[in-house]
Design an enzyme around this catalytic site. Structure first.
Site, PDB file in Angstrom:
ATOM      1  N   SER A 298       0.851  -1.193   0.000  1.00  0.00           N
ATOM      2  CA  SER A 298       0.000   0.000   0.000  1.00  0.00           C
ATOM      3  C   SER A 298       0.886   1.242   0.000  1.00  0.00           C
ATOM      4  O   SER A 298       1.667   1.430  -0.933  1.00  0.00           O
ATOM      5  CB  SER A 298      -0.962  -0.026   1.185  1.00  0.00           C
ATOM      6  OG  SER A 298      -1.964   0.940   1.049  1.00  0.00           O
ATOM      7  N   ASP A 383      -9.665  -3.840  -5.552  1.00  0.00           N
ATOM      8  CA  ASP A 383      -9.056  -2.909  -4.590  1.00  0.00           C
ATOM      9  C   ASP A 383      -9.704  -1.534  -4.720  1.00  0.00           C
ATOM     10  O   ASP A 383      -9.600  -0.883  -5.762  1.00  0.00           O
ATOM     11  CB  ASP A 383      -7.548  -2.821  -4.856  1.00  0.00           C
ATOM     12  CG  ASP A 383      -6.792  -2.126  -3.732  1.00  0.00           C
ATOM     13  OD1 ASP A 383      -7.396  -1.315  -3.024  1.00  0.00           O
ATOM     14  OD2 ASP A 383      -5.592  -2.408  -3.580  1.00  0.00           O
ATOM     15  N   HIS A 418      -8.101  -4.681  -1.346  1.00  0.00           N
ATOM     16  CA  HIS A 418      -6.854  -4.081  -0.880  1.00  0.00           C
ATOM     17  C   HIS A 418      -6.128  -4.976   0.123  1.00  0.00           C
ATOM     18  O   HIS A 418      -4.897  -5.009   0.164  1.00  0.00           O
ATOM     19  CB  HIS A 418      -7.146  -2.721  -0.246  1.00  0.00           C
ATOM     20  CG  HIS A 418      -5.934  -1.891  -0.004  1.00  0.00           C
ATOM     21  ND1 HIS A 418      -5.151  -1.405  -1.024  1.00  0.00           N
ATOM     22  CD2 HIS A 418      -5.351  -1.453   1.145  1.00  0.00           C
ATOM     23  CE1 HIS A 418      -4.158  -0.694  -0.533  1.00  0.00           C
ATOM     24  NE2 HIS A 418      -4.245  -0.726   0.795  1.00  0.00           N
TER      25      HIS A 418
END
Length: 446
Positions: A298, A383, A418
């Site tokens: 991330s 995501d 995600h």
């Protein structure tokens, strides 16, 4: 009732004896004012950053809590300790604090001089306060863990100082914590700052510059990366790896200023800190310079991508999970739900000052013709935080520009978001793929 945004909070309360249940405000919201509240007798106990970047704890009468003139310091502000959270009982105040780069437990008596830190036998660890029911109880509960100690739950008697182990998470495969060593060292950044680093390795691993290194970091949003136990890392330790967590700027391990020095117009400190930690570990013979592997996800994937552009020759391979790599484009698109809320972290590129700075490090915009390390990139089709097309276009640009013949593997999970694919154990499929990739780079076949 608690209301909050990125840098602002407001709490409201009602007297349970009030038949109309009328809610009142503990402290009206103000720009950049954050606080949390507990109730004790006729007072509120409040953790707040008012005139205290690292937070302090104050006591205020319920009826006049909004009047700061009535506040009394219980835990004054310290520049060398960040107040993470707290619990109250009738005789004690318990504080989770970050000091010296580690998450610790402090117990303070309301009356008398008792003010102690719960001790640890390891140099790198994390103690996390658990919400403990029973305001009159003399006991508190906390979780202790380190890179070599699985999550262990303790009850601590605040009167006697005795602690009792209640449970330790089981680790399959014959794991024995005594077979491993953890260290806590400091690397010097290029601007002179001391960067904490948590290190672990198996006993018998030769620290003579021949070991492979697996280095991890995050470094954004003030999220601290504590040295907690991760069972999948044992596989690497048992294969002779040194594992390291770089507590770089952008996290909050050393307090609020550590975070401030790694966001907005100081974001590049996050990237250079990571590189400087790598250089330190190689120079001090924890690792072979040709066997360094880096991993992040991330915003930590942004870190990986920036490091790949800035210091590609320092790494054998880089693994980036759901990486935030097209910072300029994403931060210019306010139709993306998270964009405007992220201005506090990255800046608003519609302002030239921030546009120029973000543009100078945004990984997609800084891909160029050069040799890159081997790379493994993960994304998920669903995501919602870093949309799949960001890493997709970044990988495509890398493949077109890079001048090496190292593998660049792009793994797209068509059912993941995600945080990876749903299901308790599904994430281990990606872990297995990652470790197979790493071991292949080392020529390990079993």
């Amino acid at each position: 009732i608690a209301l909050q945004s990125t840098q602002q909070t407001e709490w409201r309360y009602a007297d349970a004896h009030d038949p109309d249940l009328r809610f009142r405000t503990v402290l009206p919201r103000e720009p950049n004012l954050e606080y949390q509240v507990e109730h004790l007798g006729e007072d509120f106990i409040i953790r707040t950053n008012w005139r205290a970047p690292n937070f302090r704890i104050i006591r205020a009468p319920i009826a006049a809590s909004a009047d700061k003139r009535t506040w009394t310091d219980v835990i004054p502000h310290r520049t060398d300790a960040f107040v993470e959270s707290f619990e109250v009982s009738t005789r004690h105040l318990t504080v989770n604090e970050r000091s010296g780069g580690l998450l610790k437990m402090r117990v303070k008596a309301w009356h008398g001089t008792q003010d102690v830190l719960i001790d640890s036998s390891e140099p790198a660890y994390a103690m996390t306060l658990v919400e403990t029911p029973g305001v009159d109880s003399s006991k508190l509960r906390y979780v202790y863990t380190s890179l070599t100690t699985p999550r262990s739950t303790y009850d601590y008697d605040m009167d006697s100082g005795h602690k009792e182990l209640k449970k330790t998470d089981a680790v399959l495969g014959g794991f024995d914590a005594t077979n491993y060593i953890t260290e806590f060292v400091h690397a010097t950044a290029r601007d002179g700052k001391q960067i904490p680093v948590s290190v672990a390795y198996r006993k018998g691993t030769r620290l003579d510059g021949s070991a492979p290194l697996y280095q991890y970091a995050y470094g954004s949003y003030g999220i601290s990366t504590d040295p907690t136990f991760r069972s999948n890392w044992v596989s690497l330790l048992d294969r002779g790896f040194v594992v390291a967590i770089a507590h770089i700027r952008g996290g909050q391990e050393l307090g609020r200023q550590w975070y401030e020095d790694g966001r907005l117009l100081h974001k590049k400190n996050t990237f250079t800190d990571f590189i400087d930690v790598t250089e330190y570990l190689v120079q001090h013979r924890y690792a072979d310079k040709d066997k360094v592997f880096a991993e992040g996800g991330s915003a930590g994937g942004l870190l990986m991508a920036a490091v790949a552009n800035m210091a590609p020759h320092d790494y054998r391979a880089i693994i980036a999970y759901v990486p935030f790599v097209d910072v300029v484009t994403s931060m210019l698109d306010e139709s993306i739900p998270l964009t405007t809320n992220e201005f506090d972290e990255w800046g608003n590129p519609k302002q030239k000052l921030y546009y120029d700075y973000i543009r100078s490090y945004s990984p997609y915009d800084n891909v160029r013709a050069q040799d890159y390390p081997a790379m493994l990139v993960f994304t998920g089709l669903w995501d919602s935080q870093v949309q799949y097309y960001e890493p997709t276009k970044w990988v495509a640009k890398l493949r077109a520009a890079k001048t090496d013949h190292h593998p660049l593997v792009f793994s797209v999970n068509m059912t993941a978001g995600h945080g990876g694919k749903s299901g308790r154990f599904q994430r281990y499929h990606d872990t297995a793929r990652e470790y197979a990739f790493i071991l292949d780079q080392l020529g390990v076949t079993q």
